[in-house]
Write a protein that holds these residues in place. Sequence first.
Motif, PDB file in Angstrom:
ATOM      1  N   ILE A  76       0.843  -1.190   0.000  1.00  0.00           N
ATOM      2  CA  ILE A  76       0.000   0.000   0.000  1.00  0.00           C
ATOM      3  C   ILE A  76       0.884   1.248   0.000  1.00  0.00           C
ATOM      4  CG2 ILE A  76      -1.679   1.303   1.366  1.00  0.00           C
ATOM      5  CD1 ILE A  76      -2.615  -1.571   2.337  1.00  0.00           C
ATOM      6  N   ASN A  77       0.579   2.151  -0.933  1.00  0.00           N
ATOM      7  CA  ASN A  77       1.375   3.372  -1.011  1.00  0.00           C
ATOM      8  C   ASN A  77       0.601   4.630  -0.692  1.00  0.00           C
ATOM      9  OD1 ASN A  77      -0.139   3.587  -3.305  1.00  0.00           O
ATOM     10  ND2 ASN A  77       1.571   3.890  -4.699  1.00  0.00           N
ATOM     11  N   ASN A  78      -0.730   4.559  -0.643  1.00  0.00           N
ATOM     12  CA  ASN A  78      -1.530   5.754  -0.407  1.00  0.00           C
ATOM     13  C   ASN A  78      -2.851   5.353   0.203  1.00  0.00           C
ATOM     14  OD1 ASN A  78      -3.497   8.007  -1.880  1.00  0.00           O
ATOM     15  ND2 ASN A  78      -1.533   8.800  -1.199  1.00  0.00           N
ATOM     16  N   LEU A  79      -3.309   6.080   1.216  1.00  0.00           N
ATOM     17  CA  LEU A  79      -4.622   5.806   1.786  1.00  0.00           C
ATOM     18  C   LEU A  79      -5.271   7.092   2.225  1.00  0.00           C
ATOM     19  CD1 LEU A  79      -4.228   5.152   5.350  1.00  0.00           C
ATOM     20  CD2 LEU A  79      -2.727   3.678   4.085  1.00  0.00           C
ATOM     21  N   SER A  80      -6.612   7.059   2.249  1.00  0.00           N
ATOM     22  CA  SER A  80      -7.368   8.253   2.577  1.00  0.00           C
ATOM     23  C   SER A  80      -8.654   7.861   3.283  1.00  0.00           C
ATOM     24  CB  SER A  80      -7.688   9.029   1.294  1.00  0.00           C
ATOM     25  OG  SER A  80      -8.348  10.248   1.579  1.00  0.00           O
ATOM     26  N   GLY A  84     -17.618  10.189   5.267  1.00  0.00           N
ATOM     27  CA  GLY A  84     -18.880   9.538   4.911  1.00  0.00           C
ATOM     28  C   GLY A  84     -19.430   8.563   5.931  1.00  0.00           C
ATOM     29  N   PRO A  85     -18.653   7.787   6.675  1.00  0.00           N
ATOM     30  CA  PRO A  85     -17.206   7.597   6.597  1.00  0.00           C
ATOM     31  C   PRO A  85     -16.843   6.381   5.742  1.00  0.00           C
ATOM     32  CG  PRO A  85     -17.987   6.675   8.659  1.00  0.00           C
ATOM     33  CD  PRO A  85     -19.197   7.197   7.918  1.00  0.00           C
ATOM     34  N   HIS A  86     -15.731   6.500   5.053  1.00  0.00           N
ATOM     35  CA  HIS A  86     -15.209   5.383   4.276  1.00  0.00           C
ATOM     36  C   HIS A  86     -13.699   5.530   4.113  1.00  0.00           C
ATOM     37  CE1 HIS A  86     -15.684   8.445   1.141  1.00  0.00           C
ATOM     38  NE2 HIS A  86     -14.969   7.709   0.317  1.00  0.00           N
ATOM     39  N   ILE A 131      -2.073   6.016  -8.932  1.00  0.00           N
ATOM     40  CA  ILE A 131      -0.891   6.375  -8.148  1.00  0.00           C
ATOM     41  C   ILE A 131      -1.239   7.135  -6.871  1.00  0.00           C
ATOM     42  CG2 ILE A 131       0.698   6.310 -10.093  1.00  0.00           C
ATOM     43  CD1 ILE A 131       0.471   9.377 -10.250  1.00  0.00           C
ATOM     44  N   GLU A 132      -2.467   7.676  -6.791  1.00  0.00           N
ATOM     45  CA  GLU A 132      -2.867   8.395  -5.587  1.00  0.00           C
ATOM     46  C   GLU A 132      -4.383   8.403  -5.465  1.00  0.00           C
ATOM     47  OE1 GLU A 132      -1.780  12.495  -3.200  1.00  0.00           O
ATOM     48  OE2 GLU A 132      -0.815  12.045  -5.090  1.00  0.00           O
ATOM     49  N   VAL A 133      -4.874   8.375  -4.220  1.00  0.00           N
ATOM     50  CA  VAL A 133      -6.305   8.426  -3.958  1.00  0.00           C
ATOM     51  C   VAL A 133      -6.594   9.504  -2.924  1.00  0.00           C
ATOM     52  CG1 VAL A 133      -6.799   6.019  -4.550  1.00  0.00           C
ATOM     53  CG2 VAL A 133      -6.144   6.597  -2.200  1.00  0.00           C
ATOM     54  N   ALA A 134      -7.829   9.981  -2.932  1.00  0.00           N
ATOM     55  CA  ALA A 134      -8.299  10.944  -1.937  1.00  0.00           C
ATOM     56  C   ALA A 134      -9.805  10.782  -1.841  1.00  0.00           C
ATOM     57  CB  ALA A 134      -7.939  12.367  -2.344  1.00  0.00           C
ATOM     58  N   CYS A 135     -10.377  11.178  -0.722  1.00  0.00           N
ATOM     59  CA  CYS A 135     -11.828  11.096  -0.604  1.00  0.00           C
ATOM     60  C   CYS A 135     -12.362  12.162   0.335  1.00  0.00           C
ATOM     61  CB  CYS A 135     -12.281   9.704  -0.173  1.00  0.00           C
ATOM     62  SG  CYS A 135     -11.569   9.064   1.335  1.00  0.00           S
ATOM     63  N   GLY A 136     -13.636  12.452   0.162  1.00  0.00           N
ATOM     64  CA  GLY A 136     -14.376  13.379   1.009  1.00  0.00           C
ATOM     65  C   GLY A 136     -15.552  12.646   1.597  1.00  0.00           C
ATOM     66  N   SER A 137     -16.568  13.357   2.004  1.00  0.00           N
ATOM     67  CA  SER A 137     -17.689  12.705   2.672  1.00  0.00           C
ATOM     68  C   SER A 137     -18.542  11.857   1.733  1.00  0.00           C
ATOM     69  CB  SER A 137     -18.566  13.745   3.366  1.00  0.00           C
ATOM     70  OG  SER A 137     -19.088  14.655   2.424  1.00  0.00           O
ATOM     71  N   LEU A 170      -3.688  15.245  -4.932  1.00  0.00           N
ATOM     72  CA  LEU A 170      -5.128  15.439  -4.774  1.00  0.00           C
ATOM     73  C   LEU A 170      -5.495  15.560  -3.305  1.00  0.00           C
ATOM     74  CD1 LEU A 170      -6.580  12.726  -7.163  1.00  0.00           C
ATOM     75  CD2 LEU A 170      -6.409  15.165  -7.568  1.00  0.00           C
ATOM     76  N   ILE A 171      -6.392  16.480  -3.021  1.00  0.00           N
ATOM     77  CA  ILE A 171      -6.956  16.582  -1.685  1.00  0.00           C
ATOM     78  C   ILE A 171      -8.457  16.758  -1.862  1.00  0.00           C
ATOM     79  CG2 ILE A 171      -7.071  17.903   0.461  1.00  0.00           C
ATOM     80  CD1 ILE A 171      -4.185  18.737  -0.071  1.00  0.00           C
ATOM     81  N   ALA A 172      -9.243  15.864  -1.284  1.00  0.00           N
ATOM     82  CA  ALA A 172     -10.692  15.969  -1.369  1.00  0.00           C
ATOM     83  C   ALA A 172     -11.181  16.661  -0.105  1.00  0.00           C
ATOM     84  CB  ALA A 172     -11.318  14.587  -1.484  1.00  0.00           C
ATOM     85  N   LEU A 173     -11.910  17.717  -0.273  1.00  0.00           N
ATOM     86  CA  LEU A 173     -12.425  18.452   0.865  1.00  0.00           C
ATOM     87  C   LEU A 173     -13.836  18.004   1.175  1.00  0.00           C
ATOM     88  CD1 LEU A 173     -11.184  21.996  -0.185  1.00  0.00           C
ATOM     89  CD2 LEU A 173     -10.076  20.369   1.361  1.00  0.00           C
ATOM     90  N   GLU A 174     -14.245  18.163   2.424  1.00  0.00           N
ATOM     91  CA  GLU A 174     -15.570  17.719   2.837  1.00  0.00           C
ATOM     92  C   GLU A 174     -16.686  18.460   2.111  1.00  0.00           C
ATOM     93  OE1 GLU A 174     -15.981  14.972   4.487  1.00  0.00           O
ATOM     94  OE2 GLU A 174     -13.815  14.912   4.460  1.00  0.00           O
ATOM     95  N   THR A 175     -16.432  19.610   1.564  1.00  0.00           N
ATOM     96  CA  THR A 175     -17.449  20.340   0.829  1.00  0.00           C
ATOM     97  C   THR A 175     -17.574  19.815  -0.593  1.00  0.00           C
ATOM     98  OG1 THR A 175     -15.832  21.980   0.190  1.00  0.00           O
ATOM     99  CG2 THR A 175     -17.122  22.436   2.172  1.00  0.00           C
ATOM    100  N   GLU A 176     -16.832  18.763  -0.893  1.00  0.00           N
ATOM    101  CA  GLU A 176     -16.798  18.135  -2.200  1.00  0.00           C
ATOM    102  C   GLU A 176     -16.202  19.043  -3.263  1.00  0.00           C
ATOM    103  OE1 GLU A 176     -19.660  15.380  -3.390  1.00  0.00           O
ATOM    104  OE2 GLU A 176     -20.488  15.168  -1.399  1.00  0.00           O
ATOM    105  N   VAL A 177     -15.314  19.903  -2.839  1.00  0.00           N
ATOM    106  CA  VAL A 177     -14.550  20.730  -3.755  1.00  0.00           C
ATOM    107  C   VAL A 177     -13.189  20.074  -3.906  1.00  0.00           C
ATOM    108  CG1 VAL A 177     -13.460  22.983  -4.062  1.00  0.00           C
ATOM    109  CG2 VAL A 177     -15.748  22.816  -3.061  1.00  0.00           C
TER     110      VAL A 177
END
Length: 186
Positions: A76-80, A84-86, A131-137, A170-177
């Motif tokens: 594993i190289n990246n986690l977020s 939501g939660p997930h 190569i990279e992941v990100a998530c929000g709510s 990448l950065i996922a913000l909780e406002t889904e921006v």
Amino acid sequence: MVDVGKWPIFTLLSPQEIASIRKACVFGTSANEAIYITHNDEVFVFGLNCSNCLGTGDNQSTIVPKKLEALCGKKINNLSYGSGPHVILSTEDGEVYAWGHNGYSQLGNGTTNQGITPIQVCTNLLIKRVIEVACGSHHSMALSSDGDVSLIFSYLTFSINLEFLKGIRLIALETEVLSIHSTGTK
């Protein structure tokens, strides 16, 4: 060794367990859940288990780390974590796994069923090397090595090619921006 000393949840671990940690993610409403990867590529989780975010296949909380056999050895190289939660993660081989709450289909499995264990995200991603992941709510995102950003939410996954953004973070913000930060590399 990863410095996990600032997180009270890690006081539950022995010094040997802490020394074995290569990568860690603390999450939950009160930083009361954690996933960590050892130098031997073993994956462990412990904590509250809100919405099955520990991925253990049950909804039981645990103060004793449980091994996630399905992810051990995956490099594993990246986690977020999204509120939501997930949880979503990627491997060095470009695979993506997700689990937890799925009310908006943010796990990318084509349903809104909770993910109680890590499952590989297949929708539109099997032909890509992530190569990279990100998530929000309510969503998840994956950046592939060819510059495509895949957005995963609300029953739909689509990719857009952002060639001009190669070398981004990448950065996922909780406002889904979506906020995009340069890593300074191309």
